[in-house]
Design a protein around this motif. Structure first.
Motif, PDB file in Angstrom:
ATOM      1  N   ILE A   1      -2.431   2.998   9.443  1.00  0.00           N
ATOM      2  CA  ILE A   1      -1.856   2.337   8.273  1.00  0.00           C
ATOM      3  C   ILE A   1      -2.948   1.579   7.515  1.00  0.00           C
ATOM      4  O   ILE A   1      -3.732   0.837   8.101  1.00  0.00           O
ATOM      5  N   ASN A   2      -2.965   1.746   6.189  1.00  0.00           N
ATOM      6  CA  ASN A   2      -3.850   0.994   5.313  1.00  0.00           C
ATOM      7  C   ASN A   2      -3.238  -0.393   5.141  1.00  0.00           C
ATOM      8  O   ASN A   2      -2.117  -0.535   4.660  1.00  0.00           O
ATOM      9  N   LEU A   3      -3.955  -1.419   5.542  1.00  0.00           N
ATOM     10  CA  LEU A   3      -3.418  -2.773   5.516  1.00  0.00           C
ATOM     11  C   LEU A   3      -3.179  -3.288   4.095  1.00  0.00           C
ATOM     12  O   LEU A   3      -2.328  -4.151   3.883  1.00  0.00           O
ATOM     13  N   GLU A   4      -3.911  -2.767   3.122  1.00  0.00           N
ATOM     14  CA  GLU A   4      -3.728  -3.206   1.739  1.00  0.00           C
ATOM     15  C   GLU A   4      -2.464  -2.617   1.111  1.00  0.00           C
ATOM     16  O   GLU A   4      -1.729  -3.314   0.423  1.00  0.00           O
TER      17      GLU A   4
ATOM     18  N   LYS B   1      -0.028  -0.905   2.921  1.00  0.00           N
ATOM     19  CA  LYS B   1       1.047  -0.844   3.914  1.00  0.00           C
ATOM     20  C   LYS B   1       1.608   0.575   4.081  1.00  0.00           C
ATOM     21  O   LYS B   1       2.736   0.760   4.489  1.00  0.00           O
TER      22      LYS B   1
ATOM     23  N   GLN C   1       0.547   4.858   5.245  1.00  0.00           N
ATOM     24  CA  GLN C   1      -0.375   5.652   6.032  1.00  0.00           C
ATOM     25  C   GLN C   1      -1.438   6.252   5.126  1.00  0.00           C
ATOM     26  O   GLN C   1      -1.167   6.630   3.990  1.00  0.00           O
TER      27      GLN C   1
END
Length: 69
Positions: free
Chosen positions: A13-16, A18, A20
């Motif tokens: 998951i891309n934290l920025e 939210k 995938q």
């Protein structure tokens, strides 16, 4: 014999955003695996997937996609 492409994607998951990562992001993070395999016809996709994961334990828990070539 039939050729199939096996694509495996790790759930990162891309934290920025939210969401995938897409294939390009997964490739950069080593979370994308692609392989072309020859199988006998007819083949059982579910059974083949179990065998493939047993032979590639590093891909356990990843999402898989099969594409016939």
């Amino acid at each position: 014999m039939k050729n199939i492409k096996v694509i495996a994607r790790e759930k990162i998951i891309n934290l920025e955003t939210k969401q995938q990562y897409g294939d390009a992001g997964l490739k950069a993070l080593d979370g994308y695996h692609e392989d072309v395999i020859s199988v006998d016809e007819p083949y059982d996709g579910t059974a083949y997937l179990q065998e493939y994961v047993e032979n590639h334990p590093e891909l356990k828990g990843w999402s898989f996609e099969f594409a016939e070539l």
